[in-house]
Design a protein around this motif. Structure first.
Motif, PDB file in Angstrom:
ATOM      1  N   ILE A 235      -6.793   8.312  -8.371  1.00  0.00           N
ATOM      2  CA  ILE A 235      -8.087   7.574  -8.425  1.00  0.00           C
ATOM      3  C   ILE A 235      -7.844   6.196  -7.692  1.00  0.00           C
ATOM      4  O   ILE A 235      -8.845   5.724  -6.711  1.00  0.00           O
ATOM      5  CB  ILE A 235      -8.413   7.125  -9.796  1.00  0.00           C
ATOM      6  CG1 ILE A 235      -8.753   8.404 -10.504  1.00  0.00           C
ATOM      7  CG2 ILE A 235      -9.515   6.293  -9.847  1.00  0.00           C
ATOM      8  CD1 ILE A 235      -8.821   8.460 -12.133  1.00  0.00           C
ATOM      9  N   GLU A 236      -6.966   5.502  -7.658  1.00  0.00           N
ATOM     10  CA  GLU A 236      -6.580   4.093  -7.266  1.00  0.00           C
ATOM     11  C   GLU A 236      -6.359   4.433  -5.713  1.00  0.00           C
ATOM     12  O   GLU A 236      -6.635   3.237  -4.830  1.00  0.00           O
ATOM     13  CB  GLU A 236      -5.493   3.306  -7.592  1.00  0.00           C
ATOM     14  CG  GLU A 236      -5.972   3.019  -9.171  1.00  0.00           C
ATOM     15  CD  GLU A 236      -5.167   2.029  -9.950  1.00  0.00           C
ATOM     16  OE1 GLU A 236      -4.641   1.101  -9.106  1.00  0.00           O
ATOM     17  OE2 GLU A 236      -5.047   1.889 -11.078  1.00  0.00           O
ATOM     18  N   MET A 237      -5.679   5.485  -5.303  1.00  0.00           N
ATOM     19  CA  MET A 237      -5.219   5.419  -3.719  1.00  0.00           C
ATOM     20  C   MET A 237      -6.219   6.050  -2.788  1.00  0.00           C
ATOM     21  O   MET A 237      -6.190   6.022  -1.557  1.00  0.00           O
ATOM     22  CB  MET A 237      -3.899   6.354  -3.404  1.00  0.00           C
ATOM     23  CG  MET A 237      -2.840   5.612  -4.140  1.00  0.00           C
ATOM     24  SD  MET A 237      -2.286   3.954  -3.362  1.00  0.00           S
ATOM     25  CE  MET A 237      -1.759   4.422  -1.725  1.00  0.00           C
ATOM     26  N   ARG A 238      -7.174   6.981  -3.650  1.00  0.00           N
ATOM     27  CA  ARG A 238      -8.132   7.681  -2.839  1.00  0.00           C
ATOM     28  C   ARG A 238      -9.161   6.877  -1.824  1.00  0.00           C
ATOM     29  O   ARG A 238      -9.002   6.926  -0.472  1.00  0.00           O
ATOM     30  CB  ARG A 238      -9.018   8.438  -3.465  1.00  0.00           C
ATOM     31  CG  ARG A 238      -9.935   9.533  -2.741  1.00  0.00           C
ATOM     32  CD  ARG A 238     -11.031  10.066  -3.445  1.00  0.00           C
ATOM     33  NE  ARG A 238     -10.291  11.222  -4.194  1.00  0.00           N
ATOM     34  CZ  ARG A 238     -10.204  11.113  -5.515  1.00  0.00           C
ATOM     35  NH1 ARG A 238     -10.993  10.255  -6.371  1.00  0.00           N
ATOM     36  NH2 ARG A 238      -9.662  12.100  -6.268  1.00  0.00           N
ATOM     37  N   ASP A 239      -9.277   5.606  -2.140  1.00  0.00           N
ATOM     38  CA  ASP A 239     -10.279   4.527  -1.430  1.00  0.00           C
ATOM     39  C   ASP A 239      -9.532   3.847  -0.212  1.00  0.00           C
ATOM     40  O   ASP A 239     -10.180   3.453   0.895  1.00  0.00           O
ATOM     41  CB  ASP A 239     -10.907   3.624  -2.094  1.00  0.00           C
ATOM     42  CG  ASP A 239     -11.799   4.296  -3.411  1.00  0.00           C
ATOM     43  OD1 ASP A 239     -12.568   5.481  -2.904  1.00  0.00           O
ATOM     44  OD2 ASP A 239     -12.246   3.798  -4.394  1.00  0.00           O
TER      45      ASP A 239
ATOM     46  N   LEU B 177       1.271   1.224  -3.126  1.00  0.00           N
ATOM     47  CA  LEU B 177       1.835   1.944  -4.391  1.00  0.00           C
ATOM     48  C   LEU B 177       2.133   0.970  -5.377  1.00  0.00           C
ATOM     49  O   LEU B 177       1.603   1.218  -6.591  1.00  0.00           O
ATOM     50  CB  LEU B 177       2.912   3.003  -4.388  1.00  0.00           C
ATOM     51  CG  LEU B 177       2.669   4.137  -3.299  1.00  0.00           C
ATOM     52  CD1 LEU B 177       4.067   4.987  -3.179  1.00  0.00           C
ATOM     53  CD2 LEU B 177       1.797   4.966  -4.402  1.00  0.00           C
ATOM     54  N   ILE B 178       2.824  -0.109  -5.054  1.00  0.00           N
ATOM     55  CA  ILE B 178       3.387  -1.112  -6.164  1.00  0.00           C
ATOM     56  C   ILE B 178       2.185  -2.009  -6.707  1.00  0.00           C
ATOM     57  O   ILE B 178       2.237  -2.624  -7.560  1.00  0.00           O
ATOM     58  CB  ILE B 178       4.453  -2.060  -5.654  1.00  0.00           C
ATOM     59  CG1 ILE B 178       3.957  -2.698  -4.464  1.00  0.00           C
ATOM     60  CG2 ILE B 178       5.534  -1.044  -5.453  1.00  0.00           C
ATOM     61  CD1 ILE B 178       5.007  -3.851  -4.140  1.00  0.00           C
ATOM     62  N   LYS B 179       0.914  -1.782  -5.885  1.00  0.00           N
ATOM     63  CA  LYS B 179      -0.255  -2.517  -6.466  1.00  0.00           C
ATOM     64  C   LYS B 179      -1.100  -1.448  -7.546  1.00  0.00           C
ATOM     65  O   LYS B 179      -1.895  -1.996  -8.171  1.00  0.00           O
ATOM     66  CB  LYS B 179      -1.217  -2.637  -5.359  1.00  0.00           C
ATOM     67  CG  LYS B 179      -0.797  -3.870  -4.398  1.00  0.00           C
ATOM     68  CD  LYS B 179      -1.698  -3.947  -3.226  1.00  0.00           C
ATOM     69  CE  LYS B 179      -1.154  -4.945  -2.081  1.00  0.00           C
ATOM     70  NZ  LYS B 179      -1.850  -5.143  -1.118  1.00  0.00           N
ATOM     71  N   VAL B 180      -0.574  -0.394  -7.555  1.00  0.00           N
ATOM     72  CA  VAL B 180      -1.230   0.533  -8.812  1.00  0.00           C
ATOM     73  C   VAL B 180      -0.729   0.377 -10.148  1.00  0.00           C
ATOM     74  O   VAL B 180       0.763  -0.071 -10.365  1.00  0.00           O
ATOM     75  CB  VAL B 180      -0.959   2.049  -8.280  1.00  0.00           C
ATOM     76  CG1 VAL B 180      -1.408   3.016  -9.371  1.00  0.00           C
ATOM     77  CG2 VAL B 180      -1.604   2.410  -6.821  1.00  0.00           C
TER      78      VAL B 180
ATOM     79  N   VAL C  92      -3.303  13.135  -2.768  1.00  0.00           N
ATOM     80  CA  VAL C  92      -4.245  12.107  -3.012  1.00  0.00           C
ATOM     81  C   VAL C  92      -5.748  12.788  -2.631  1.00  0.00           C
ATOM     82  O   VAL C  92      -6.733  12.976  -3.486  1.00  0.00           O
ATOM     83  CB  VAL C  92      -4.431  10.812  -2.741  1.00  0.00           C
ATOM     84  CG1 VAL C  92      -5.363  10.042  -2.794  1.00  0.00           C
ATOM     85  CG2 VAL C  92      -3.009  10.343  -3.127  1.00  0.00           C
ATOM     86  N   MET C  93      -5.901  13.267  -1.514  1.00  0.00           N
ATOM     87  CA  MET C  93      -7.385  13.657  -1.027  1.00  0.00           C
ATOM     88  C   MET C  93      -7.844  14.898  -1.477  1.00  0.00           C
ATOM     89  O   MET C  93      -8.675  15.138  -1.790  1.00  0.00           O
ATOM     90  CB  MET C  93      -7.378  13.556   0.601  1.00  0.00           C
ATOM     91  CG  MET C  93      -7.005  12.281   1.268  1.00  0.00           C
ATOM     92  SD  MET C  93      -7.964  10.904   0.631  1.00  0.00           S
ATOM     93  CE  MET C  93      -9.444  10.998   1.278  1.00  0.00           C
ATOM     94  N   GLU C  94      -6.645  15.732  -1.856  1.00  0.00           N
ATOM     95  CA  GLU C  94      -6.936  17.091  -2.609  1.00  0.00           C
ATOM     96  C   GLU C  94      -6.862  16.951  -4.003  1.00  0.00           C
ATOM     97  O   GLU C  94      -7.152  18.290  -4.757  1.00  0.00           O
ATOM     98  CB  GLU C  94      -6.054  18.072  -2.190  1.00  0.00           C
ATOM     99  CG  GLU C  94      -6.276  18.250  -0.315  1.00  0.00           C
ATOM    100  CD  GLU C  94      -5.121  19.178   0.286  1.00  0.00           C
ATOM    101  OE1 GLU C  94      -4.418  19.892  -0.500  1.00  0.00           O
ATOM    102  OE2 GLU C  94      -5.263  19.469   1.315  1.00  0.00           O
TER     103      GLU C  94
END
Length: 202
Positions: A126-130, A75-78, A102-104
């Motif tokens: 967007i940033e966490m989904r991958d 999270l802190i990388k977002v 995130v996935m939904e």
């Protein structure tokens, strides 16, 4: 880097706690998910940790589960998400619930968290989904975890709970509304947990 601490829990004042390790008291900040899983003051505790070094302070964060720390670090990388907001997110929902959001593409659920507006929620998705496809299936952070005894008696658990919610980013009036009628929950941690559950359900 301090990656883990094992010692005696000296203080538990949400969102802060102090762990004595061989005579040295380490002050840590933790999510409410971790705080409600802690044993009673005076008992042994083991925490995964993350150290953040700033020009004006060295800040240590504690986590009951490795998976929670891993999510905190992601999270802190977002862009736009610092440690305080990351802890607020982890306090408002467990890892599995966040993954589902995130996935939904559940922007609405994320915006119920303090400090998370629509743009931040969309950025998180967007940033966490991958990142999640590479994670193992997550279990709810609180599954199987029990507080190891009652919390240390305090003069005013309700005031402590309100202060903890404010420290997470909720406005005082909002924190008071979230806690209304929850005095019988007992401990500060129990009231905070119930208030956060009520907020997310609303």
């Amino acid at each position: 880097m301090i990656g883990r601490l094992r010692g005696t829990l000296l203080e538990k004042q949400p969102p802060w706690l102090v762990v004595d390790v061989a005579g040295v008291g380490y002050e840590l900040e933790a999510s409410m998910t971790t705080l409600v899983a802690l044993p009673a003051v005076g008992e042994a505790v083991s925490l995964h940790t993350h150290l953040t070094v700033r020009d004006d302070a060295h800040l240590l964060y504690g986590f009951a589960r490795e998976q929670e720390r891993a999510l905190f670090r992601a999270l802190i990388k977002v862009n736009g998400v610092g440690p305080k907001l990351a802890l607020a997110i982890l306090s408002g929902m467990d890892e599995a619930a966040f993954q589902r959001c995130v996935m939904e593409d559940d922007v609405k659920a994320l915006t119920r968290l303090p400090g998370v507006g629509k743009k931040t929620a969309e950025r998180l998705i967007i940033e966490m989904r991958d990142r999640f496809p590479h994670w193992e299936a997550l279990e709810p952070a609180l599954a199987g975890l029990e507080a190891g005894g009652a919390a240390t008696p305090r003069q005013d658990p309700l005031a402590d709970a309100e202060a903890a919610l404010v420290s997470l980013g909720y406005k005082p009036a909002e924190a008071a509304r979230m806690l209304a009628g929850l005095e019988e929950a007992g401990s500060t941690e129990a009231m905070i947990k119930a208030a956060l559950s009520r907020r997310m359900a609303g």
